[in-house]
Design an enzyme around this catalytic site. Structure first.
Site, mmCIF file in Angstrom:
data_model
loop_
_atom_site.group_PDB
_atom_site.id
_atom_site.type_symbol
_atom_site.label_atom_id
_atom_site.label_comp_id
_atom_site.label_asym_id
_atom_site.label_seq_id
_atom_site.Cartn_x
_atom_site.Cartn_y
_atom_site.Cartn_z
ATOM 1 N N ARG A 1 0.821 -1.208 0.000
ATOM 2 C CA ARG A 1 0.000 0.000 0.000
ATOM 3 C C ARG A 1 0.859 1.264 0.000
ATOM 4 O O ARG A 1 0.527 2.264 -0.638
ATOM 5 C CB ARG A 1 -0.926 -0.005 1.226
ATOM 6 C CG ARG A 1 -1.891 1.154 1.237
ATOM 7 C CD ARG A 1 -3.058 0.897 2.158
ATOM 8 N NE ARG A 1 -4.088 1.901 1.970
ATOM 9 C CZ ARG A 1 -4.494 2.720 2.934
ATOM 10 N NH1 ARG A 1 -3.973 2.641 4.134
ATOM 11 N NH2 ARG A 1 -5.437 3.598 2.686
ATOM 12 N N ASP B 1 -10.101 -9.230 2.713
ATOM 13 C CA ASP B 1 -10.525 -10.466 2.055
ATOM 14 C C ASP B 1 -10.943 -11.417 3.165
ATOM 15 O O ASP B 1 -10.102 -11.953 3.882
ATOM 16 C CB ASP B 1 -9.352 -11.052 1.243
ATOM 17 C CG ASP B 1 -9.681 -12.430 0.657
ATOM 18 O OD1 ASP B 1 -10.739 -12.999 1.008
ATOM 19 O OD2 ASP B 1 -8.875 -12.935 -0.137
ATOM 20 N N PRO C 1 -7.618 7.518 -4.320
ATOM 21 C CA PRO C 1 -9.036 7.160 -4.472
ATOM 22 C C PRO C 1 -9.692 6.981 -3.107
ATOM 23 O O PRO C 1 -9.040 6.602 -2.138
ATOM 24 C CB PRO C 1 -8.975 5.829 -5.228
ATOM 25 C CG PRO C 1 -7.619 5.266 -4.930
ATOM 26 C CD PRO C 1 -6.707 6.441 -4.717
ATOM 27 N N HIS D 1 0.485 4.463 -2.591
ATOM 28 C CA HIS D 1 0.305 5.855 -2.154
ATOM 29 C C HIS D 1 1.472 6.725 -2.617
ATOM 30 O O HIS D 1 1.281 7.860 -3.044
ATOM 31 C CB HIS D 1 0.169 5.924 -0.631
ATOM 32 C CG HIS D 1 -1.178 5.517 -0.156
ATOM 33 N ND1 HIS D 1 -1.761 6.017 0.989
ATOM 34 C CD2 HIS D 1 -2.085 4.658 -0.662
ATOM 35 C CE1 HIS D 1 -2.967 5.477 1.152
ATOM 36 N NE2 HIS D 1 -3.182 4.647 0.180
ATOM 37 N N ASN E 1 -2.851 8.962 6.652
ATOM 38 C CA ASN E 1 -1.655 8.362 7.254
ATOM 39 C C ASN E 1 -1.988 7.319 8.296
ATOM 40 O O ASN E 1 -1.312 6.325 8.426
ATOM 41 C CB ASN E 1 -0.793 9.448 7.923
ATOM 42 C CG ASN E 1 -1.468 10.015 9.149
ATOM 43 O OD1 ASN E 1 -2.648 9.820 9.349
ATOM 44 N ND2 ASN E 1 -0.717 10.702 9.966
ATOM 45 N N HIS F 1 -6.345 -5.696 -2.620
ATOM 46 C CA HIS F 1 -7.209 -5.820 -1.444
ATOM 47 C C HIS F 1 -7.496 -7.283 -1.106
ATOM 48 O O HIS F 1 -8.327 -7.565 -0.263
ATOM 49 C CB HIS F 1 -8.502 -5.023 -1.641
ATOM 50 C CG HIS F 1 -8.283 -3.538 -1.592
ATOM 51 N ND1 HIS F 1 -9.263 -2.613 -1.852
ATOM 52 C CD2 HIS F 1 -7.164 -2.806 -1.294
ATOM 53 C CE1 HIS F 1 -8.768 -1.389 -1.731
ATOM 54 N NE2 HIS F 1 -7.489 -1.474 -1.402
HETATM 55 C C1 HEM Z 1 -8.972 1.325 -6.324
HETATM 56 C C2 HEM Z 1 -9.008 2.254 -5.399
HETATM 57 C C3 HEM Z 1 -8.547 2.033 -4.000
HETATM 58 C C4 HEM Z 1 -9.184 2.479 -2.890
HETATM 59 C C5 HEM Z 1 -10.469 3.290 -2.843
HETATM 60 C C6 HEM Z 1 -8.434 2.011 -1.757
HETATM 61 C C7 HEM Z 1 -8.767 2.266 -0.444
HETATM 62 C C8 HEM Z 1 -8.225 1.628 0.639
HETATM 63 C C9 HEM Z 1 -8.662 1.792 1.996
HETATM 64 C C10 HEM Z 1 -9.745 2.747 2.450
HETATM 65 C C11 HEM Z 1 -7.949 0.924 2.758
HETATM 66 C C12 HEM Z 1 -8.100 0.693 4.260
HETATM 67 C C13 HEM Z 1 -7.187 1.554 5.040
HETATM 68 C C14 HEM Z 1 -7.423 1.399 6.503
HETATM 69 O O1 HEM Z 1 -8.509 1.691 6.977
HETATM 70 O O2 HEM Z 1 -6.496 0.973 7.190
HETATM 71 C C15 HEM Z 1 -7.044 0.233 1.894
HETATM 72 C C16 HEM Z 1 -6.149 -0.724 2.293
HETATM 73 C C17 HEM Z 1 -5.219 -1.301 1.468
HETATM 74 N N1 HEM Z 1 -5.014 -0.996 0.147
HETATM 75 FE FE1 HEM Z 1 -6.211 0.107 -1.018
HETATM 76 N N2 HEM Z 1 -7.372 1.291 -2.181
HETATM 77 C C18 HEM Z 1 -7.378 1.283 -3.546
HETATM 78 C C19 HEM Z 1 -6.440 0.713 -4.372
HETATM 79 C C20 HEM Z 1 -5.316 0.062 -3.914
HETATM 80 C C21 HEM Z 1 -4.198 -0.311 -4.728
HETATM 81 C C22 HEM Z 1 -4.052 0.026 -6.214
HETATM 82 C C23 HEM Z 1 -3.316 -0.962 -3.927
HETATM 83 C C24 HEM Z 1 -1.960 -1.535 -4.255
HETATM 84 C C25 HEM Z 1 -1.583 -1.937 -5.429
HETATM 85 C C26 HEM Z 1 -3.915 -1.022 -2.619
HETATM 86 C C27 HEM Z 1 -3.396 -1.685 -1.544
HETATM 87 C C28 HEM Z 1 -3.968 -1.746 -0.300
HETATM 88 C C29 HEM Z 1 -3.501 -2.626 0.755
HETATM 89 C C30 HEM Z 1 -2.403 -3.680 0.651
HETATM 90 C C31 HEM Z 1 -4.284 -2.336 1.880
HETATM 91 C C32 HEM Z 1 -4.154 -2.967 3.270
HETATM 92 C C33 HEM Z 1 -3.212 -2.135 4.096
HETATM 93 C C34 HEM Z 1 -2.828 -2.746 5.433
HETATM 94 O O3 HEM Z 1 -3.365 -3.783 5.840
HETATM 95 O O4 HEM Z 1 -1.937 -2.170 6.087
HETATM 96 N N3 HEM Z 1 -5.117 -0.369 -2.640
HETATM 97 N N4 HEM Z 1 -7.228 0.676 0.605
HETATM 98 C C1 LIG Z 2 0.676 8.293 13.116
HETATM 99 C C2 LIG Z 2 0.544 9.689 12.610
HETATM 100 O O1 LIG Z 2 1.460 10.224 12.004
HETATM 101 N N1 LIG Z 2 -0.627 10.276 12.836
HETATM 102 C C3 LIG Z 2 -0.980 11.623 12.375
HETATM 103 C C4 LIG Z 2 -1.930 11.546 11.219
HETATM 104 O O2 LIG Z 2 -2.421 12.789 10.795
HETATM 105 C C5 LIG Z 2 -3.116 13.496 11.794
HETATM 106 C C6 LIG Z 2 -3.607 14.787 11.190
HETATM 107 O O3 LIG Z 2 -4.161 14.584 9.954
HETATM 108 C C7 LIG Z 2 -2.167 13.734 12.991
HETATM 109 O O4 LIG Z 2 -2.894 14.380 14.040
HETATM 110 C C8 LIG Z 2 -1.631 12.395 13.496
HETATM 111 O O5 LIG Z 2 -0.679 12.615 14.517
#
Ligand code: HEM
Ligand SMILES: CC(=O)N[C@H]1CO[C@H](CO)[C@@H](O)[C@@H]1O
Ligand SMILES: *[C@@H]1O[C@H](CO)[C@@H](O)[C@H](O)[C@H]1NC(C)=O
Length: 323
Positions: free
Chosen positions: A59, A242, A160, A63, A90, A190
């Site tokens: 991820r 998943d 996104p 980003h 972040n 995902h």
């Molecule tokens: C298509 C649009 C995409 C959206 C809207 C999106 C959005 C998100 C969101 C909201 C999360 C959850 C974050 C959280 O709450 O911790 C997430 C997790 C993640 N995304 Fe996406 N994502 C997108 C595409 C991608 C792409 C292109 C990749 C990599 C090639 C990716 C890799 C990941 C991974 C690996 C996680 C899990 C992170 C973790 O467990 O630390 N995503 N994504």
């Molecule tokens: C872990 C970390 O860096 N958290 C920061 C994320 O961003 C918010 C503001 O958008 C900060 O308040 C957090 O400290």
């Protein structure tokens, strides 16, 4: 002229003729020939400490590339708390992704000081974690330089959102030279990792005035999500994206979409919108097609906004912009 030189000359002429910095697979073949092995070793050491290494690193690469190009700007820490990683998104970038790159960079610096960019190390590490999780391997193009700017304010509007529909997703990926098939394949990331409840709670409790629960969610899965994420849940709670094979990089993500088990609107819409459904069906049935499309899309993602040649710099400490 000797054949080897002739070939080199032709390659050089083509590179110059294109007038833009091109990445190449063997960029460090003389300056740091073992870079791939060194990174792979550091990534697998980190992986043995924690599985989170895998989703976090993948991820982080995404980003990084979508915000000011693949230039490791996301790695930077600012004393003022206003670097890219300080943006609201972040919270969800797990620290283990940063740590993976920092560790790999330390190992690379020990062998070849001041030669390999943090951006290239992140690109290699992102490939390595996919392989560690059982996904496809692919060659990584190299030669990126590290960015000189990292600002929280540059994140907004460049990543996104989980409530995006198909045209919003396509528009944002198209800006990064990624087409709909690339976008669908990359969404397959995902298949790994976690999401915090607030990123999809709207689908469970306040979808629309006529239906609090998003009707495109499988009913049983919706109930499972409500159990894991009750209203006003602790914001630090995160669940597997998943629900079937959360630690394996596979095409089950697409099978989940077919059965109404896509966690975000941006996941499920890939199946519910007829314009993308055929690709989802294809990837769900044929893991080879998914793996091939994913590898292609990752290489394209790795070219987004890259700095090459004399642009940017090679940081020695990935978290410090002028190091
Ligand atoms: C298509 C649009 C995409 C959206 C809207 C999106 C959005 C998100 C969101 C909201 C999360 C959850 C974050 C959280 O709450 O911790 C997430 C997790 C993640 N995304 Fe996406 N994502 C997108 C595409 C991608 C792409 C292109 C990749 C990599 C090639 C990716 C890799 C990941 C991974 C690996 C996680 C899990 C992170 C973790 O467990 O630390 N995503 N994504
Ligand atoms: C872990 C970390 O860096 N958290 C920061 C994320 O961003 C918010 C503001 O958008 C900060 O308040 C957090 O400290
Ligand atoms: C997608 O969302 C945008 C912005 O909200 C909207 O303008 C557009 O009509 C939506 N498209 C579809 C197909 O729903």
């Amino acid at each position: 002229m000797e054949r080897g030189y002739m070939l080199l000359l032709v390659v050089l002429i083509i590179a110059i003729g294109r007038g833009e910095g091109q990445l190449v697979e063997n960029f460090y073949s003389s300056s740091c020939p073992n870079v791939e092995g060194i990174v792979r070793q550091a990534v697998s050491t980190k992986f043995r400490q924690t599985f989170t290494t895998i989703p976090a690193t993948l991820r982080l690469f995404f980003h990084d590339c979508f915000v000011t190009g693949c230039d490791a700007s996301t790695m930077v820490s600012s004393p003022n708390g206003d670097a890219e990683k300080d943006a609201p998104d972040n919270l969800s970038l797990a620290g283990d992704g940063f740590d993976t790159v920092v560790k790999a960079k330390q190992a690379v610096e020990a062998a070849c000081p001041k030669v390999v960019s943090c951006a290239d190390i992140l690109a290699l590490a992102a490939r390595d974690v996919v392989v560690l999780a059982g996904g496809p391997s692919f060659n990584v193009e190299l030669g990126r330089r590290d960015g000189m700017v990292s600002q929280a304010s540059l994140v907004k509007g460049n990543l996104p959102e989980p409530d995006f529909n198909l045209s919003q997703l396509n528009a944002m990926f198209a800006r990064n030279n990624l087409n709909q098939i690339d976008m669908i394949a990359l969404s397959g990331a995902h298949t790994l990792g976690f999401s915090h409840c607030n990123r999809f709670a709207k689908r469970l409790y306040s979808f629309s005035s006529s239906s609090p629960v998003d009707p495109s969610l499988d009913a049983e899965y919706a109930q499972q999500l409500m159990n894991a994420c009750p209203r006003n849940v602790d914001p630090s709670i995160a669940i597997d994206m998943d629900p079937v094979t959360s630690r394996t990089f596979d095409n089950v993500y697409f099978q989940n979409l077919v059965s109404g088990k896509g966690l975000f609107t941006s996941d499920e819409v890939l199946f519910s919108d007829p314009a993308s459904q055929p690709t989802v069906n294809d990837f769900a049935k044929n893991s080879g097609n998914f793996n091939g499309a994913f590898a292609t899309a990752m290489r394209k993602l790795g070219r987004v906004g890259v700095k090459t040649g004399s642009q940017g710099r090679i940081r020695t400490d990935c978290t410090v912009i002028n190091s």
